[in-house]
Scaffold this motif. Structure first.
Motif, PDB file in Angstrom:
ATOM      1  N   VAL A 507      55.121 -10.582 -49.722  1.00  0.00           N
ATOM      2  CA  VAL A 507      53.875 -11.126 -49.164  1.00  0.00           C
ATOM      3  C   VAL A 507      54.163 -12.382 -48.342  1.00  0.00           C
ATOM      4  CG1 VAL A 507      52.390 -10.119 -50.925  1.00  0.00           C
ATOM      5  CG2 VAL A 507      53.334 -12.396 -51.293  1.00  0.00           C
ATOM      6  N   ALA A 508      55.255 -13.103 -48.669  1.00  0.00           N
ATOM      7  CA  ALA A 508      55.648 -14.241 -47.837  1.00  0.00           C
ATOM      8  C   ALA A 508      56.092 -13.758 -46.459  1.00  0.00           C
ATOM      9  CB  ALA A 508      56.762 -15.034 -48.514  1.00  0.00           C
ATOM     10  N   ALA A 509      56.799 -12.622 -46.422  1.00  0.00           N
ATOM     11  CA  ALA A 509      57.173 -12.040 -45.134  1.00  0.00           C
ATOM     12  C   ALA A 509      55.932 -11.639 -44.336  1.00  0.00           C
ATOM     13  CB  ALA A 509      58.085 -10.828 -45.361  1.00  0.00           C
ATOM     14  N   LEU A 510      54.911 -11.133 -45.033  1.00  0.00           N
ATOM     15  CA  LEU A 510      53.647 -10.790 -44.381  1.00  0.00           C
ATOM     16  C   LEU A 510      53.002 -12.030 -43.771  1.00  0.00           C
ATOM     17  CD1 LEU A 510      51.207  -9.010 -43.705  1.00  0.00           C
ATOM     18  CD2 LEU A 510      50.456  -9.256 -46.091  1.00  0.00           C
ATOM     19  N   ALA A 511      52.979 -13.117 -44.526  1.00  0.00           N
ATOM     20  CA  ALA A 511      52.397 -14.360 -44.002  1.00  0.00           C
ATOM     21  C   ALA A 511      53.200 -14.869 -42.810  1.00  0.00           C
ATOM     22  CB  ALA A 511      52.355 -15.416 -45.110  1.00  0.00           C
ATOM     23  N   PHE A 512      54.520 -14.723 -42.862  1.00  0.00           N
ATOM     24  CA  PHE A 512      55.357 -15.143 -41.734  1.00  0.00           C
ATOM     25  C   PHE A 512      55.005 -14.348 -40.477  1.00  0.00           C
ATOM     26  CE2 PHE A 512      59.031 -14.870 -38.985  1.00  0.00           C
ATOM     27  CZ  PHE A 512      59.546 -16.153 -38.988  1.00  0.00           C
ATOM     28  N   LEU A 513      54.787 -13.035 -40.645  1.00  0.00           N
ATOM     29  CA  LEU A 513      54.497 -12.175 -39.492  1.00  0.00           C
ATOM     30  C   LEU A 513      53.147 -12.508 -38.861  1.00  0.00           C
ATOM     31  CD1 LEU A 513      55.698  -9.800 -37.886  1.00  0.00           C
ATOM     32  CD2 LEU A 513      54.441  -8.254 -39.408  1.00  0.00           C
ATOM     33  N   GLU A 514      52.285 -13.168 -39.614  1.00  0.00           N
ATOM     34  CA  GLU A 514      50.948 -13.486 -39.090  1.00  0.00           C
ATOM     35  C   GLU A 514      50.999 -14.435 -37.892  1.00  0.00           C
ATOM     36  OE1 GLU A 514      48.718 -14.963 -42.390  1.00  0.00           O
ATOM     37  OE2 GLU A 514      49.018 -13.138 -43.561  1.00  0.00           O
ATOM     38  N   GLU A 515      52.149 -15.025 -37.625  1.00  0.00           N
ATOM     39  CA  GLU A 515      52.269 -15.864 -36.427  1.00  0.00           C
ATOM     40  C   GLU A 515      52.210 -15.013 -35.163  1.00  0.00           C
ATOM     41  OE1 GLU A 515      55.756 -18.291 -36.713  1.00  0.00           O
ATOM     42  OE2 GLU A 515      54.769 -19.781 -37.978  1.00  0.00           O
ATOM     43  N   THR A 516      52.456 -13.718 -35.307  1.00  0.00           N
ATOM     44  CA  THR A 516      52.367 -12.783 -34.181  1.00  0.00           C
ATOM     45  C   THR A 516      50.963 -12.174 -34.156  1.00  0.00           C
ATOM     46  OG1 THR A 516      54.706 -12.222 -34.487  1.00  0.00           O
ATOM     47  CG2 THR A 516      53.380 -10.729 -33.124  1.00  0.00           C
ATOM     48  N   ASP A 517      50.333 -12.169 -32.991  1.00  0.00           N
ATOM     49  CA  ASP A 517      48.981 -11.603 -32.946  1.00  0.00           C
ATOM     50  C   ASP A 517      49.060 -10.076 -33.011  1.00  0.00           C
ATOM     51  OD1 ASP A 517      48.644 -10.399 -30.032  1.00  0.00           O
ATOM     52  OD2 ASP A 517      49.695 -12.323 -29.822  1.00  0.00           O
ATOM     53  N   GLU A 518      47.960  -9.474 -33.422  1.00  0.00           N
ATOM     54  CA  GLU A 518      47.943  -8.028 -33.694  1.00  0.00           C
ATOM     55  C   GLU A 518      48.239  -7.211 -32.453  1.00  0.00           C
ATOM     56  OE1 GLU A 518      44.733  -4.706 -35.203  1.00  0.00           O
ATOM     57  OE2 GLU A 518      44.714  -6.690 -36.175  1.00  0.00           O
ATOM     58  N   ALA A 519      47.713  -7.626 -31.305  1.00  0.00           N
ATOM     59  CA  ALA A 519      47.926  -6.853 -30.077  1.00  0.00           C
ATOM     60  C   ALA A 519      49.416  -6.818 -29.711  1.00  0.00           C
ATOM     61  CB  ALA A 519      47.112  -7.448 -28.939  1.00  0.00           C
ATOM     62  N   SER A 520      50.080  -7.942 -29.822  1.00  0.00           N
ATOM     63  CA  SER A 520      51.510  -7.999 -29.505  1.00  0.00           C
ATOM     64  C   SER A 520      52.308  -7.142 -30.475  1.00  0.00           C
ATOM     65  CB  SER A 520      52.004  -9.448 -29.559  1.00  0.00           C
ATOM     66  OG  SER A 520      51.333 -10.249 -28.617  1.00  0.00           O
ATOM     67  N   LEU A 521      51.894  -7.167 -31.734  1.00  0.00           N
ATOM     68  CA  LEU A 521      52.581  -6.379 -32.748  1.00  0.00           C
ATOM     69  C   LEU A 521      52.375  -4.885 -32.494  1.00  0.00           C
ATOM     70  CD1 LEU A 521      54.281  -6.949 -35.284  1.00  0.00           C
ATOM     71  CD2 LEU A 521      52.189  -6.826 -36.634  1.00  0.00           C
ATOM     72  N   GLU A 522      51.171  -4.543 -32.114  1.00  0.00           N
ATOM     73  CA  GLU A 522      50.856  -3.141 -31.810  1.00  0.00           C
ATOM     74  C   GLU A 522      51.692  -2.647 -30.634  1.00  0.00           C
ATOM     75  OE1 GLU A 522      49.362  -0.056 -33.112  1.00  0.00           O
ATOM     76  OE2 GLU A 522      47.605  -1.369 -33.388  1.00  0.00           O
ATOM     77  N   GLN A 523      51.795  -3.471 -29.611  1.00  0.00           N
ATOM     78  CA  GLN A 523      52.558  -3.086 -28.434  1.00  0.00           C
ATOM     79  C   GLN A 523      54.051  -2.947 -28.762  1.00  0.00           C
ATOM     80  OE1 GLN A 523      52.111  -5.739 -25.123  1.00  0.00           O
ATOM     81  NE2 GLN A 523      53.247  -4.430 -23.708  1.00  0.00           N
ATOM     82  N   ALA A 524      54.559  -3.872 -29.568  1.00  0.00           N
ATOM     83  CA  ALA A 524      55.972  -3.817 -29.948  1.00  0.00           C
ATOM     84  C   ALA A 524      56.269  -2.555 -30.736  1.00  0.00           C
ATOM     85  CB  ALA A 524      56.342  -5.049 -30.768  1.00  0.00           C
ATOM     86  N   ALA A 525      55.367  -2.183 -31.618  1.00  0.00           N
ATOM     87  CA  ALA A 525      55.559  -0.961 -32.405  1.00  0.00           C
ATOM     88  C   ALA A 525      55.531   0.271 -31.505  1.00  0.00           C
ATOM     89  CB  ALA A 525      54.494  -0.863 -33.482  1.00  0.00           C
ATOM     90  N   SER A 526      54.639   0.263 -30.514  1.00  0.00           N
ATOM     91  CA  SER A 526      54.540   1.403 -29.595  1.00  0.00           C
ATOM     92  C   SER A 526      55.780   1.523 -28.722  1.00  0.00           C
ATOM     93  CB  SER A 526      53.298   1.254 -28.708  1.00  0.00           C
ATOM     94  OG  SER A 526      52.120   1.212 -29.487  1.00  0.00           O
ATOM     95  N   ASN A 527      56.310   0.386 -28.313  1.00  0.00           N
ATOM     96  CA  ASN A 527      57.484   0.378 -27.438  1.00  0.00           C
ATOM     97  C   ASN A 527      58.789   0.654 -28.191  1.00  0.00           C
ATOM     98  OD1 ASN A 527      55.801  -0.250 -25.309  1.00  0.00           O
ATOM     99  ND2 ASN A 527      56.202  -2.459 -25.422  1.00  0.00           N
ATOM    100  N   THR A 528      58.722   0.613 -29.516  1.00  0.00           N
ATOM    101  CA  THR A 528      59.935   0.804 -30.324  1.00  0.00           C
ATOM    102  C   THR A 528      59.662   1.893 -31.350  1.00  0.00           C
ATOM    103  OG1 THR A 528      60.302  -1.593 -30.109  1.00  0.00           O
ATOM    104  CG2 THR A 528      61.724  -0.410 -31.658  1.00  0.00           C
ATOM    105  N   PRO A 529      59.780   3.160 -30.927  1.00  0.00           N
ATOM    106  CA  PRO A 529      59.473   4.236 -31.869  1.00  0.00           C
ATOM    107  C   PRO A 529      60.427   4.306 -33.053  1.00  0.00           C
ATOM    108  CG  PRO A 529      60.452   5.091 -29.853  1.00  0.00           C
ATOM    109  CD  PRO A 529      60.167   3.649 -29.601  1.00  0.00           C
TER     110      PRO A 529
END
Length: 593
Positions: A507-529
């Motif tokens: 859950v600490a890793a989850l909190a760390f990832l929250e520095e990235t906004d959802e749209a950027s995270l979504e795009q990164a996931a789409s670009n990296t299958p």
């Protein structure tokens, strides 16, 4: 028979430990002998041999006897050196070859600091020895001190004494009575050694009057000016310990009796100083906070938590313990200077843990049984310890990073306690708490103290700990070991503590990832299958497959999703949490054995 009657080194160790900084060390040529730097007698015979062979004399089995037969006199270091070289510069040049190590010497471990030099340097680093007097010309003592991160105040001439840092202010004062082999003003001959300059005499009188003394490797026979200083000092404010191989000579016996010295028979300087340093260190470790005292602090924490009217006492309890910890972190043994050393790294980690244990276990108890009102107190303490560590800006990078390790331990213990109690909202507030930085944008606590986001976890340094050399997550694994040894204070004896710890890290890793906004995270996931698409610290759960499976299952359950989102995790977005789980699964695939 008394307890210490047959154990004078332990008696000395107690004196050195209980009178920190009081004892001075007097070192003679015998200390450097095991480094294969010859003594004055060995140099004398070699000079006799070289002179005789230059005159055409054949090799002799006993050069001392040959010299007596030839001259009718005993070989005399001072007389021979004065005869061969008329000026101090020439005498310095002759001695240079006997002292300066060649490339071959260094490769084979000759003319380098001995175990005795290193043991003395460790006693200096720990603050137990501050003053060293030596009749040696070599620089073995200085080199050993610098390897331990200690920069000594070196006095090897009257000029150096005039400009030196005062004795009372020096962390290590090294007085080289006969000079330095690279300085032409070295003292060699009987005439040169018959008297010292007045400033030297006054300094020696002060040292002999105000300090206890440990003598090693000095015969006490020839250095007339030093003998005179010994005999001028009738005060026995602190004891003198004289270590010797075999019996003392007549001159040394006179000095020992005058100062009522305690004689310590030794096999050699290396064994003597190593044993002394180890016993002083053992005494120091035995004075670490008593386990019963730690339990008392933890129990007091729990008792004050039970009733709101004890809130002031709770704050005072934590503040006092935090002040104690900060004061101890400034000890010389944690100085950030000196070269890298695996044993020193392991020692510092252990000492930091011993100092932080009471406060960390108290913090864990607050996490397990608190009500959220304690969060501000813990944040102030963690930040205070961290910023105190940051005040020191110069030194070896690994030692500087390690200075904030106690803050990591307290943060982790509190976080694990919160996880054990499933106090998700307070845990999230802890992880994302603002972390001010001077002249820089603030960041969040999880980005300052969690796994590799913490500056102390760099270049696989934690693999240097015993048994962690092949681990993928050495810091995480070590923190689990530490928290497991402290868990009785805040997690009970539940068999699933390992999973509790790994749940906290996830859950600490989850909190760390929250520095990235959802749209950027979504795009990164789409670009990296395939492969990693989000940068986040992942602990041991990344390779511990059974825990990873359990945690992924939890993160996909409606009860956990609702609890985490309600507490503020994942930006309160179900999709963000799904993206985190996908990222976590990619890490597991990459890290699994």
């Amino acid at each position: 028979m008394t307890l210490l009657q047959s154990d004078p080194i332990t008696q000395l160790a107690f004196s050195v430990y209980e009178n920190k900084g009081v004892f001075a060390v007097l070192l003679g040529s015998g200390l450097s002998r095991s480094a294969e730097i010859p003594t004055g007698w060995e140099i004398t015979l070699d000079l006799v041999r070289r002179v005789a062979m230059a005159q055409g004399t054949e090799e002799q089995a006993d050069w001392a006897r040959w010299y007596r037969d030839k001259t009718g006199q005993e070989p005399n270091y001072s007389a021979l050196l004065e005869e061969i070289a008329s000026s101090p510069e020439e005498r310095r040049a002759i001695l240079h070859r006997y002292i300066e190590p060649s490339t071959e010497d260094r490769e084979e471990g000759r003319k380098v600091p001995t175990k005795a030099h290193h043991a003395i340097a460790r006693l200096v680093r720990s603050g137990h020895i501050r003053v060293i007097i030596t009749t040696n010309f070599d620089r073995l003592m200085e080199n050993a001190l610098r390897e331990q991160g200690v920069e000594p105040t070196v006095v090897a001439s009257v000029d150096a004494l005039a400009g030196a840092e005062p004795l009372v202010h020096s962390r290590c004062y090294l007085l080289k009575l006969h000079g330095d082999y690279k300085d032409a003003r070295i003292l060699n001959t009987d005439q040169e050694l018959s008297t010292y300059p007045g400033s030297y005499d006054r300094l020696l009188d002060r040292i002999f009057d105000e300090h206890g003394l440990i003598v090693c490797g000095w015969s006490g026979e020839w250095d007339h000016a030093l003998r005179a200083a010994f005999l001028r000092a009738p005060n026995r404010r602190y004891p003198v310990y004289w270590s010797a191989r075999g019996s003392l000579g007549a001159g040394a016996t006179e000095l020992a009796e005058h100062r009522d010295a305690k004689i310590i028979p030794i096999a050699g300087a290396d064994e003597f100083f190593q044993t002394l340093q180890q016993r002083v260190e053992t005494l120091e470790q035995s004075q670490r906070q008593n386990p019963l005292g730690v339990e008392l602090l933890v129990n007091s924490t729990k008792r004050y938590l039970a009733k709101p009217e004890y809130r002031i006492q709770l704050d005072e309890l934590f503040s006092q313990e935090a002040e104690r910890l900060v004061a101890q972190l400034d000890d010389h043994s944690f100085a950030p200077h000196g070269q890298w050393n695996q044993d020193e790294f392991r020692s510092r980690v252990s000492r930091y843990e011993a100092l932080a244990e009471p406060l960390a276990r108290m913090a864990g108890a607050l996490g397990r049984w608190g009500d959220g009102n304690e969060l501000l107190l813990l944040l102030e303490i963690i930040k205070g310890i961290y910023h105190h560590a940051e005040k020191v800006g110069g030194g070896l990078k690994v030692w500087l990073g390690l200075r904030s390790y106690p803050a990591v331990l307290i943060f982790t213990a509190y976080g694990v306690g919160l996880t054990r109690a499933q106090r998700w909202q307070t845990l999230h507030e802890l992880l994302v708490a603002s972390w001010p930085r001077e002249r820089r944008e603030p960041r969040r606590l999880v980005s300052a103290l969690f796994l590799w986001s913490w500056k102390g976890d760099e270049q696989d340094v934690w693999k240097q700990l015993d048994g962690l050399g092949q681990r993928k997550t050495p810091l995480s694994d070590h923190l689990l070991d530490v928290m497991s040894s402290w868990r009785s204070s805040f997690a009970g004896v539940s068999p699933d503590f390992e999973l509790v710890f790994e749940r906290f890290e996830t859950v600490a890793a989850l909190a760390f990832l929250e520095e990235t906004d959802e749209a950027s995270l979504e795009q990164a996931a789409s670009n990296t299958p395939q492969g990693l698409f989000a940068r986040m610290p992942v602990g041991r759960a990344g390779w511990h497959s059974s825990s990873a499976t359990t945690l992924i299952h939890e993160l996909q359950s409606e009860a956990t999703i609702a609890a985490l989102l309600d507490a503020g995790f994942a930006r309160k977005s179900r999709r963000f949490l799904e993206l985190f789980v996908k990222s976590f699964e990619r890490y597991v695939a990459k890290m699994s054995w």
